[in-house]
Motif scaffolding. Sequence first.
Motif, PDB file in Angstrom:
ATOM      1  N   GLU A   1       7.464   0.167   2.228  1.00 27.34           N
ATOM      2  CA  GLU A   1       6.022   0.024   2.425  1.00 27.34           C
ATOM      3  C   GLU A   1       5.531  -1.354   1.966  1.00 27.34           C
ATOM      4  O   GLU A   1       4.746  -1.491   1.037  1.00 27.34           O
ATOM      5  CB  GLU A   1       5.273   1.146   1.703  1.00 27.34           C
TER       6      GLU A   1
ATOM      7  N   CYS B   1       7.830   0.142  -4.239  1.00 32.73           N
ATOM      8  CA  CYS B   1       7.159   0.812  -3.125  1.00 32.73           C
ATOM      9  C   CYS B   1       8.081   1.882  -2.561  1.00 32.73           C
ATOM     10  O   CYS B   1       9.284   1.897  -2.829  1.00 32.73           O
ATOM     11  CB  CYS B   1       6.730  -0.172  -2.028  1.00 32.73           C
TER      12      CYS B   1
ATOM     13  N   THR C   1       0.558   3.966  -3.866  1.00 34.98           N
ATOM     14  CA  THR C   1       0.245   3.586  -2.491  1.00 34.98           C
ATOM     15  C   THR C   1       0.531   2.108  -2.306  1.00 34.98           C
ATOM     16  O   THR C   1      -0.004   1.272  -3.031  1.00 34.98           O
ATOM     17  CB  THR C   1      -1.224   3.869  -2.164  1.00 34.98           C
ATOM     18  N   GLY C   2       1.377   1.782  -1.340  1.00 35.08           N
ATOM     19  CA  GLY C   2       1.649   0.387  -1.023  1.00 35.08           C
ATOM     20  C   GLY C   2       2.485  -0.300  -2.082  1.00 35.08           C
ATOM     21  O   GLY C   2       2.963   0.317  -3.048  1.00 35.08           O
TER      22      GLY C   2
ATOM     23  N   ALA D   1       4.917  13.145   0.026  1.00 33.14           N
ATOM     24  CA  ALA D   1       4.631  11.774  -0.396  1.00 33.14           C
ATOM     25  C   ALA D   1       5.379  10.764   0.477  1.00 33.14           C
ATOM     26  O   ALA D   1       4.827   9.713   0.838  1.00 33.14           O
ATOM     27  CB  ALA D   1       5.007  11.582  -1.860  1.00 33.14           C
TER      28      ALA D   1
ATOM     29  N   GLU E   1       3.493  10.444   3.711  1.00 30.48           N
ATOM     30  CA  GLU E   1       2.241   9.683   3.589  1.00 30.48           C
ATOM     31  C   GLU E   1       2.512   8.187   3.645  1.00 30.48           C
ATOM     32  O   GLU E   1       1.744   7.430   4.250  1.00 30.48           O
ATOM     33  CB  GLU E   1       1.540  10.078   2.293  1.00 30.48           C
ATOM     34  N   ALA E   2       3.599   7.758   3.038  1.00 32.39           N
ATOM     35  CA  ALA E   2       3.971   6.341   3.121  1.00 32.39           C
ATOM     36  C   ALA E   2       4.348   5.962   4.547  1.00 32.39           C
ATOM     37  O   ALA E   2       3.940   4.908   5.056  1.00 32.39           O
ATOM     38  CB  ALA E   2       5.130   6.047   2.166  1.00 32.39           C
TER      39      ALA E   2
ATOM     40  N   ARG F   1       1.217   5.499   6.531  1.00 28.75           N
ATOM     41  CA  ARG F   1       0.427   4.292   6.242  1.00 28.75           C
ATOM     42  C   ARG F   1       1.015   3.075   6.945  1.00 28.75           C
ATOM     43  O   ARG F   1       0.293   2.113   7.239  1.00 28.75           O
ATOM     44  CB  ARG F   1       0.369   4.057   4.735  1.00 28.75           C
TER      45      ARG F   1
END
Length: 480
Positions: free
Chosen positions: A163, A226, A249-250, A376, A379-380, A383
């Motif tokens: 990510e 990440c 996140t990120g 999780a 979700e990455a 994104r």
Amino acid sequence: MLRVASVVVCAWAQQGGVHVEEYHPKMPLWNCDSSGCSKKMKSVVLDANWRWLHNGEYTNCYKDGDFDTTLCPDPVACAENCHLEGNSEKQYKSTYGIKEIDDGIQLNFVTKDKYGSNFGSRIYMLDGPDKYEMFKLKNREFTMSADMFFMPCGLNGAVYFVEMDADGGQARAAAAGGSNQAGAKFGTGYCDAQCPHDMKFMEGKANVLGWNASHNPPVGKWGACCAEMDIWEANSKATAYTPHPCSLTGPYTCEGIECGDNSKEQRYDGVCDKDGCDFNSYRLGDEEYYGRGKSFAVNSRKKMTIVTQFITEGNRDDGDLIDIRRFYVQDGKVIPNSNISIAGVTGDSVTDKVCKDMKTAFGDIDDFTHHGGLKAMGEALDRGVVLVMSLWDDAEANMLWLDSNYPPNKDPSTPGVNRGTCLTTTGKPAYLREKYPTARVKYSKIKVGTLGSTFGQTDDDEDEDDGIWADNRRLEEIHV
């Protein structure tokens, strides 16, 4: 994935070089759906850490494992004074061993030129000259072909997603009050679930713990964390695919305990799952699934197509990730993934239940569930993640975690310790660099699309290199 990774991420005055115009090797990408596949030409870029770092003229900022004390009297001045240099098409080939091939790219292990030797490489797919291609993989499948014939024990030909920021960290640097002028065009912004510390620059300062200390290589104060989805970690004797979720996140700059440093015995205290949930067929009980020869279900002496499907709840783009499935295509046949055959675990793919059961069966710490599991990870992937392709050896663990007995101090008969047939002595970088300088890997026919759209019964080609080892040794004869 245990990785000694390298990156340059600077949020102060990181600049592109002025001596050589940067060239980006071409590599196609197919986007597929039920109506078929469309091919677009993309390109790849070498990671910033492999590049010449200089003062804007011809003086090295970094040499022999340390920074120049004149150009780098302190961490901030070092970032202001130093430039990342571009690479020509010739340099990509002759210095770094990165070569365009039909529908893909070849990475060579050892390359030598007048400046010295280079070992392995890491590249990222670009969308245009200065932006990484961003993949969103939930409810999708990712397909690639790989030629692993010239990959002995101890090496890792890896294809994975992380990510990273699409611009290589430029906007993130600006938000911190600095300027990253190099960006994705020069391969900046790397991160992964191992939170690597060996970045030369980070957040506007040279990233070294104990300034000008002789660590060889320097140990960075900060790490770059990440989420990471390992599609393909393999040599010709072993392979695994592994999700590594993170509680963030990120890209994230870690410091201290949140990095989860092995040297401080804090591996399971960090923000990312470093172990991941690895599906290694050999480790999971099928010792005849992947390897060199016709006796294996997947014959690594021949080119293969690898399909990874990211299944969501309700087969919806907005559904939670619930399963990661694997298929192969070889000799015109679709080969299902191996079935798990160890006590207490059943299945043929990566699910939350399989991961929990596997951790229990092997007596491993379940950091995967702790960091959110497949939800999780999904979700990455939703994104947006960057495609990474690499070839590397492992100075930290000699790649034993992939293809041999690991940890090496445990009885190999203990469930989960034996991951492949490679000897525990064959993965040392010095040995590999001397014995297998002509090792190489080919990645081609990268495709992404809706489920079932990227592969079929005739997706793979005949192996063009089967039967010959480049320096006249057969891998089997030297116990790779």
